[in-house]
Structures are given as C-alpha cells and as structure tokens.
Scaffold this motif. Structure first.
Motif, short mmCIF file in Angstrom:
data_model
loop_
_atom_site.label_atom_id
_atom_site.label_comp_id
_atom_site.label_asym_id
_atom_site.label_seq_id
_atom_site.Cartn_x
_atom_site.Cartn_y
_atom_site.Cartn_z
N VAL A 116 13.01 -2.20 -3.07
CA VAL A 116 11.67 -2.15 -2.49
C VAL A 116 11.65 -1.77 -1.00
CG1 VAL A 116 11.48 -4.59 -1.87
CG2 VAL A 116 9.43 -3.30 -2.52
N ARG A 117 12.73 -1.93 -0.30
CA ARG A 117 12.76 -1.58 1.12
C ARG A 117 13.30 -0.17 1.38
NH1 ARG A 117 14.52 -7.30 3.97
NH2 ARG A 117 12.97 -8.52 2.86
N THR A 118 13.40 0.63 0.31
CA THR A 118 13.88 2.01 0.43
C THR A 118 12.80 2.97 -0.06
OG1 THR A 118 16.15 1.29 0.05
CG2 THR A 118 15.69 3.63 -0.26
N ARG A 122 -3.95 -6.06 -1.64
CA ARG A 122 -2.83 -6.43 -0.77
C ARG A 122 -2.99 -5.92 0.66
NH1 ARG A 122 -1.56 -7.39 -5.52
NH2 ARG A 122 0.31 -8.34 -6.30
N ILE A 123 -3.77 -4.82 0.82
CA ILE A 123 -3.98 -4.23 2.14
C ILE A 123 -5.29 -3.43 2.10
CG2 ILE A 123 -2.67 -2.12 1.66
CD1 ILE A 123 -1.58 -2.35 4.58
N SER A 129 2.41 3.32 11.94
CA SER A 129 2.98 2.23 11.16
C SER A 129 3.02 2.65 9.69
CB SER A 129 2.16 0.95 11.33
OG SER A 129 0.83 1.13 10.92
N VAL A 130 4.06 2.23 9.00
CA VAL A 130 4.26 2.60 7.61
C VAL A 130 4.61 1.37 6.78
CG1 VAL A 130 4.97 4.98 8.09
CG2 VAL A 130 6.69 3.17 7.99
N SER A 131 4.29 1.45 5.52
CA SER A 131 4.65 0.41 4.56
C SER A 131 5.22 1.09 3.32
CB SER A 131 3.43 -0.41 4.14
OG SER A 131 2.86 -1.08 5.22
N LEU A 132 5.92 0.32 2.53
CA LEU A 132 6.44 0.80 1.25
C LEU A 132 5.78 -0.02 0.15
CD1 LEU A 132 10.21 1.18 2.12
CD2 LEU A 132 8.48 2.97 1.97
N ARG A 167 4.77 -4.72 -5.37
CA ARG A 167 5.17 -5.34 -4.11
C ARG A 167 4.92 -4.39 -2.95
NH1 ARG A 167 11.22 -7.24 -5.13
NH2 ARG A 167 11.26 -5.21 -6.10
N LEU A 168 4.43 -4.95 -1.85
CA LEU A 168 4.18 -4.18 -0.64
C LEU A 168 5.13 -4.69 0.43
CD1 LEU A 168 2.29 -2.12 0.85
CD2 LEU A 168 0.92 -4.10 1.50
N TRP A 169 5.88 -3.79 1.03
CA TRP A 169 6.80 -4.14 2.09
C TRP A 169 6.35 -3.45 3.37
CZ3 TRP A 169 10.21 -7.40 3.82
CH2 TRP A 169 11.00 -7.05 4.88
N SER A 170 6.07 -4.25 4.37
CA SER A 170 5.61 -3.69 5.63
C SER A 170 6.36 -4.32 6.78
CB SER A 170 4.11 -3.95 5.80
OG SER A 170 3.69 -3.42 7.03
N THR A 171 6.76 -3.49 7.74
CA THR A 171 7.41 -4.00 8.94
C THR A 171 6.39 -4.16 10.05
OG1 THR A 171 7.94 -1.74 9.63
CG2 THR A 171 9.61 -2.95 8.37
#
Length: 142
Positions: A12-14, A71-72, A32-35, A42-46
């Motif tokens: 999920v983080r790739t 989720r967003i 800003s970016v999310s995966l 699943r949403l992965w955001s830094t």
C-alpha cells in the motif's frame, strides 16, 4: 493541490508503476500526494491536508469512488467523475467537432450492406486493432 494515486494492492505504500512518473513529478512540484488501494480500500497519506483531493488512477466504479470520498474530501463529484470517463457523459460536448456516433448495445448490429466500416468503442475505451469492423462476423467476434 492534493492528488491521489493508486498503490500496489500488496504494498500500500508503493505507487502503481504506471503512475510512478506522474506521482514523482507531482511530489517534485511540492504537491501533497496520497496512495489509495481500492481493493482493500486503504488510503495512505504522508500529508495531513484538509483541502479536497483529485483522484488520478485506474477507473473506479461509482461505489469505489464514493467509498474513497468517505476517506478524503474529493474535488470532483461522483457524477462528474463517472461522466468524464464514459463517452455517454461527454460526447454531446464534442459532437459538433467529430464524426457522428451511435450508442447501442451488442444487439444493435450496424448496417454493413453498402460496405461501411465502423470504429467501435466501449463507453470507456476502444478495443485496439479490433475496433474497426467491416462485417457482421467481425461485429459478433468483437
């Protein structure tokens, strides 16, 4: 600007390799970016951001897109998102500038009696080299 890209389902983080160049470019621009993995979902955001995002990735169904919206916050409504992907949603806008099109079903067999050829396209994409048909037999195979 906040953009969401598809991730690999098993990692999920790739970012999905097809979207990696654009993902890297967006990050270089300071966006800003999310995966997002639509399979799990699943949403992965830094980045913690309250600004609405734009999804850039594989076509999601209405249900998948609406689930992402829980989720967003998304800039594009589900109706607009679906309309932009399906020809029936945007054809009227370009109709004056392109060849006439007919929206039909598989049962709508074109008239091949005068040797016409047809370019066949689904609501989302064409069928590659098989998109041009010149006979009922080719139509049925497609």
């Amino acid at each position: 600007m906040h953009l969401i890209y598809p991730s690999l389902a098993y990692e999920v983080r790739t970012v999905d390799p097809l979207w990696e160049p654009e993902y890297a470019w967006a990050r270089e621009q300071g966006w800003s970016v999310s995966l997002y993995d639509s399979e799990t979902p699943r949403l992965w955001s830094t980045a913690a951001t309250a600004e609405p995002a734009i999804y850039r990735g594989w076509m999601l169904s209405a249900e998948e897109y609406e689930l992402l919206a829980t989720r967003i916050a998304l800039r594009v409504s589900t109706v607009s998102y679906l309309a932009s992907h399906q020809a029936s949603g945007w054809y009227d806008i370009i109709q004056p500038f392109t060849f006439p099109s007919i929206f039909g079903t598989v049962a709508t067999v074109p008239d091949f009696s005068a040797g016409q050829r047809y370019f066949v396209k689904g609501l989302v994409k064409s069928f590659g080299n098989d998109s041009v048909v010149a006979s009922q037999e080719q139509w049925m195979r497609l």
